[in-house]
Design an enzyme around this catalytic site. Structure first.
Site, PDB file in Angstrom:
ATOM      1  N   HIS A   1      44.981  39.979  34.014  1.00  0.00           N
ATOM      2  CA  HIS A   1      46.307  40.459  33.592  1.00  0.00           C
ATOM      3  C   HIS A   1      47.026  39.312  32.895  1.00  0.00           C
ATOM      4  O   HIS A   1      47.232  38.261  33.508  1.00  0.00           O
ATOM      5  CB  HIS A   1      47.131  40.926  34.790  1.00  0.00           C
ATOM      6  CG  HIS A   1      46.512  42.069  35.530  1.00  0.00           C
ATOM      7  ND1 HIS A   1      46.821  43.387  35.265  1.00  0.00           N
ATOM      8  CD2 HIS A   1      45.567  42.101  36.502  1.00  0.00           C
ATOM      9  CE1 HIS A   1      46.109  44.178  36.050  1.00  0.00           C
ATOM     10  NE2 HIS A   1      45.330  43.421  36.819  1.00  0.00           N
ATOM     11  N   LEU A   2      47.390  39.526  31.640  1.00  0.00           N
ATOM     12  CA  LEU A   2      48.086  38.463  30.887  1.00  0.00           C
ATOM     13  C   LEU A   2      49.561  38.758  30.690  1.00  0.00           C
ATOM     14  O   LEU A   2      50.299  37.881  30.259  1.00  0.00           O
ATOM     15  CB  LEU A   2      47.444  38.267  29.513  1.00  0.00           C
ATOM     16  CG  LEU A   2      46.181  37.437  29.442  1.00  0.00           C
ATOM     17  CD1 LEU A   2      45.724  37.320  27.986  1.00  0.00           C
ATOM     18  CD2 LEU A   2      46.362  36.054  30.049  1.00  0.00           C
TER      19      LEU A   2
ATOM     20  N   ALA B   1      52.574  43.494  44.094  1.00  0.00           N
ATOM     21  CA  ALA B   1      51.193  43.062  44.336  1.00  0.00           C
ATOM     22  C   ALA B   1      50.686  42.214  43.184  1.00  0.00           C
ATOM     23  O   ALA B   1      50.907  42.547  42.021  1.00  0.00           O
ATOM     24  CB  ALA B   1      50.305  44.288  44.497  1.00  0.00           C
TER      25      ALA B   1
ATOM     26  N   HIS C   1      38.187  40.465  34.276  1.00  0.00           N
ATOM     27  CA  HIS C   1      39.334  41.268  34.741  1.00  0.00           C
ATOM     28  C   HIS C   1      40.558  40.363  34.824  1.00  0.00           C
ATOM     29  O   HIS C   1      40.692  39.567  35.754  1.00  0.00           O
ATOM     30  CB  HIS C   1      39.047  41.882  36.117  1.00  0.00           C
ATOM     31  CG  HIS C   1      40.144  42.790  36.596  1.00  0.00           C
ATOM     32  ND1 HIS C   1      39.896  44.079  37.023  1.00  0.00           N
ATOM     33  CD2 HIS C   1      41.471  42.613  36.726  1.00  0.00           C
ATOM     34  CE1 HIS C   1      41.037  44.649  37.382  1.00  0.00           C
ATOM     35  NE2 HIS C   1      42.011  43.765  37.221  1.00  0.00           N
TER      36      HIS C   1
ATOM     37  N   LYS D   1      40.289  51.684  31.319  1.00  0.00           N
ATOM     38  CA  LYS D   1      40.657  51.385  32.701  1.00  0.00           C
ATOM     39  C   LYS D   1      41.228  52.618  33.399  1.00  0.00           C
ATOM     40  O   LYS D   1      42.160  53.249  32.905  1.00  0.00           O
ATOM     41  CB  LYS D   1      41.696  50.251  32.720  1.00  0.00           C
ATOM     42  CG  LYS D   1      42.199  49.874  34.089  1.00  0.00           C
ATOM     43  CD  LYS D   1      41.122  49.212  34.943  1.00  0.00           C
ATOM     44  CE  LYS D   1      41.543  49.070  36.394  1.00  0.00           C
ATOM     45  NZ  LYS D   1      42.070  47.770  36.732  1.00  0.00           N
TER      46      LYS D   1
ATOM     47  N   LEU E   1      46.596  44.108  45.407  1.00  0.00           N
ATOM     48  CA  LEU E   1      45.946  45.402  45.657  1.00  0.00           C
ATOM     49  C   LEU E   1      44.623  45.457  44.919  1.00  0.00           C
ATOM     50  O   LEU E   1      44.573  45.046  43.761  1.00  0.00           O
ATOM     51  CB  LEU E   1      46.856  46.546  45.192  1.00  0.00           C
ATOM     52  CG  LEU E   1      48.068  46.792  46.114  1.00  0.00           C
ATOM     53  CD1 LEU E   1      49.039  47.768  45.477  1.00  0.00           C
ATOM     54  CD2 LEU E   1      47.617  47.309  47.480  1.00  0.00           C
TER      55      LEU E   1
ATOM     56  N   ASP F   1      41.207  39.075  38.387  1.00  0.00           N
ATOM     57  CA  ASP F   1      42.386  39.900  38.646  1.00  0.00           C
ATOM     58  C   ASP F   1      43.639  39.034  38.755  1.00  0.00           C
ATOM     59  O   ASP F   1      44.595  39.402  39.439  1.00  0.00           O
ATOM     60  CB  ASP F   1      42.220  40.762  39.909  1.00  0.00           C
ATOM     61  CG  ASP F   1      43.216  41.921  39.951  1.00  0.00           C
ATOM     62  OD1 ASP F   1      43.758  42.266  38.885  1.00  0.00           O
ATOM     63  OD2 ASP F   1      43.454  42.458  41.040  1.00  0.00           O
TER      64      ASP F   1
ATOM     65  N   HIS G   1      37.483  44.333  41.443  1.00  0.00           N
ATOM     66  CA  HIS G   1      38.042  43.611  42.599  1.00  0.00           C
ATOM     67  C   HIS G   1      37.682  44.256  43.940  1.00  0.00           C
ATOM     68  O   HIS G   1      38.556  44.690  44.682  1.00  0.00           O
ATOM     69  CB  HIS G   1      39.559  43.442  42.468  1.00  0.00           C
ATOM     70  CG  HIS G   1      40.318  44.651  41.953  1.00  0.00           C
ATOM     71  ND1 HIS G   1      40.232  45.894  42.529  1.00  0.00           N
ATOM     72  CD2 HIS G   1      41.172  44.784  40.919  1.00  0.00           C
ATOM     73  CE1 HIS G   1      40.998  46.731  41.864  1.00  0.00           C
ATOM     74  NE2 HIS G   1      41.578  46.083  40.878  1.00  0.00           N
TER      75      HIS G   1
ATOM     76  N   HIS H   1      39.970  51.025  39.230  1.00  0.00           N
ATOM     77  CA  HIS H   1      40.749  50.544  40.378  1.00  0.00           C
ATOM     78  C   HIS H   1      40.440  51.515  41.512  1.00  0.00           C
ATOM     79  O   HIS H   1      40.930  52.640  41.531  1.00  0.00           O
ATOM     80  CB  HIS H   1      42.249  50.522  40.069  1.00  0.00           C
ATOM     81  CG  HIS H   1      43.047  49.981  41.211  1.00  0.00           C
ATOM     82  ND1 HIS H   1      43.636  48.729  41.210  1.00  0.00           N
ATOM     83  CD2 HIS H   1      43.306  50.496  42.447  1.00  0.00           C
ATOM     84  CE1 HIS H   1      44.225  48.502  42.371  1.00  0.00           C
ATOM     85  NE2 HIS H   1      44.045  49.566  43.141  1.00  0.00           N
TER      86      HIS H   1
END
Ligand code: DOR
Ligand code: ZN
Length: 345
Positions: A15-16, A264, A13, A99, A219, A248, A174, A136
């Protein structure tokens, strides 16, 4: 113990971002991880196969040629996602999952799902084609306290999805509460969860006592030490294959976080495996790290384990106060503190 070698980990998991911001951080994950599941919450979001493959090409282009790193892409589920979108993604080995952001739950989730009924036909096809659903897990109802949003989601939404789609593979991303840990433990093997470094290392006191610390804000928000953080520590270090690594890591420009309305996201990719190693060592469970970081994730997704290994050495080093980020800066998780393990490059 002076060094420890592990099968190369994967980040299930991550984020890029895109453009210069992505180019600032991608190497950090690529140096540590064999693969990573790349989140689709860009502006605009990644909603179909063509967009996912174009985003993947942008990431591959930014990678130095000596690093073997495979981004595994995801589609952003909306009320309008079609069965064709899923069928097309299912034929693409570099697209691994879909997702589900409840609309409004977090960064760039405005276009997410407004009700589970609207996506039932799509979930049906995902179940049939064995495409996992990454969740999520927070409700967005203004009347539900932010600290309760994961528990209410499990009770009001996830429980129903699990019941209605009995063979759909689901990852509750997460996780932050004992309720989530217990729910995963009580479900079948097709349900798993990722756990982030920040939810293992910190609780809401770290974020709120003595001043508001925006670089701890993510979050789902950090919860209580007892029972939540303790339950996460126990789950992660238990050797149960339902729990595996997903950072995350979510970099933001420091000014977006140090603001009257800070966004967040915690940036941990710069030292993901070192952060987890610190946790497992403190819990007296170093021998359980490799399963969590490198084995249970691929097993869940039906992928081979990485062939390469990585080595960590015991070596105190200070986390930088900032990293360059698309012409500005990102503040890393635990900036300025000392970590005791370092990846040997
Ligand atoms: O803290 C978070 N940041 N949680 C999310 O779900 C999204 C992420 C982001 O994209 O910044
Ligand atoms: Zn995320």
């Amino acid at each position: 113990m002076k060094t420890i070698s592990l099968v190369k980990p994967d980040d299930w998991h991550l984020h890029l971002r895109s453009g210069p911001a992505m180019r600032s951080v991608v190497e950090m994950s690529a140096a540590q991880m064999g693969r990573a599941i790349i989140m689709p919450n860009l502006l605009p979001p990644i909603k179909n196969t063509n967009q996912a493959l174009a985003y993947r090409a942008e990431i591959m282009e930014a990678l130095p040629s000596d690093l073997s790193f495979s981004p595994l892409m995801t589609l952003y589920l909306t009320d309008k996602t079609t069965i064709k979108d899923i069928e097309s993604a299912a034929t693409e080995p570099n697209i691994i999952a879909v997702k589900f952001y409840p609309a409004g739950a977090t960064t760039n989730s405005q276009g997410g799902v407004t009700s589970i009924e609207k996506i039932s036909p799509v979930l049906e096809v995902m179940q049939k084609l064995d495409v996992p659903l990454l969740v999520h897990g927070e409700v967005t109802d203004a009347n539900v306290d932010i600290f309760d949003r994961e528990e209410v989601f499990i009770d009001k939404v996830l429980e129903k999805v699990v019941r209605n789609f009995p063979s759909l593979k689901i990852v509750l991303e997460h996780i932050t509460t004992k309720t989530a840990v217990d729910f995963i433990l009580g479900s079948s093997k097709r349900l798993a969860a990722t756990i982030t470094p920040q939810h293992l290392i910190a609780n809401r006191n770290h974020m709120l006592v003595g001043g508001i610390r925006p670089h701890y804000y993510c979050l789902p928000v950090l919860k209580r030490q007892k029972p939540d953080q303790k339950a996460l520590l126990k789950a992660a270090t238990s050797g149960n294959p339902k729990f595996f690594l997903g950072t995350d890591s979510a970099p933001h420009d420091r000014h977006e976080k140090e603001s009257a309305c800070g966004c967040a996201g915690v940036f941990s990719a710069y030292a993901a495996i070192e952060l987890y190693a610190a946790v497992f060592e403190a819990e007296g469970a170093m021998e359980k790290l490799e399963g969590f970081s490198s084995i249970f994730g691929p097993d869940f997704y039906g992928l081979p384990h990485n062939q390469e290994t990585v080595t960590l050495e015991r070596k105190a080093w200070k986390v930088p106060m900032q990293y360059e980020f698309g012409g500005s800066q990102v503040i890393p998780f635990l900036a300025g503190t000392e970590l005791s393990w370092r990846l040997v490059k």
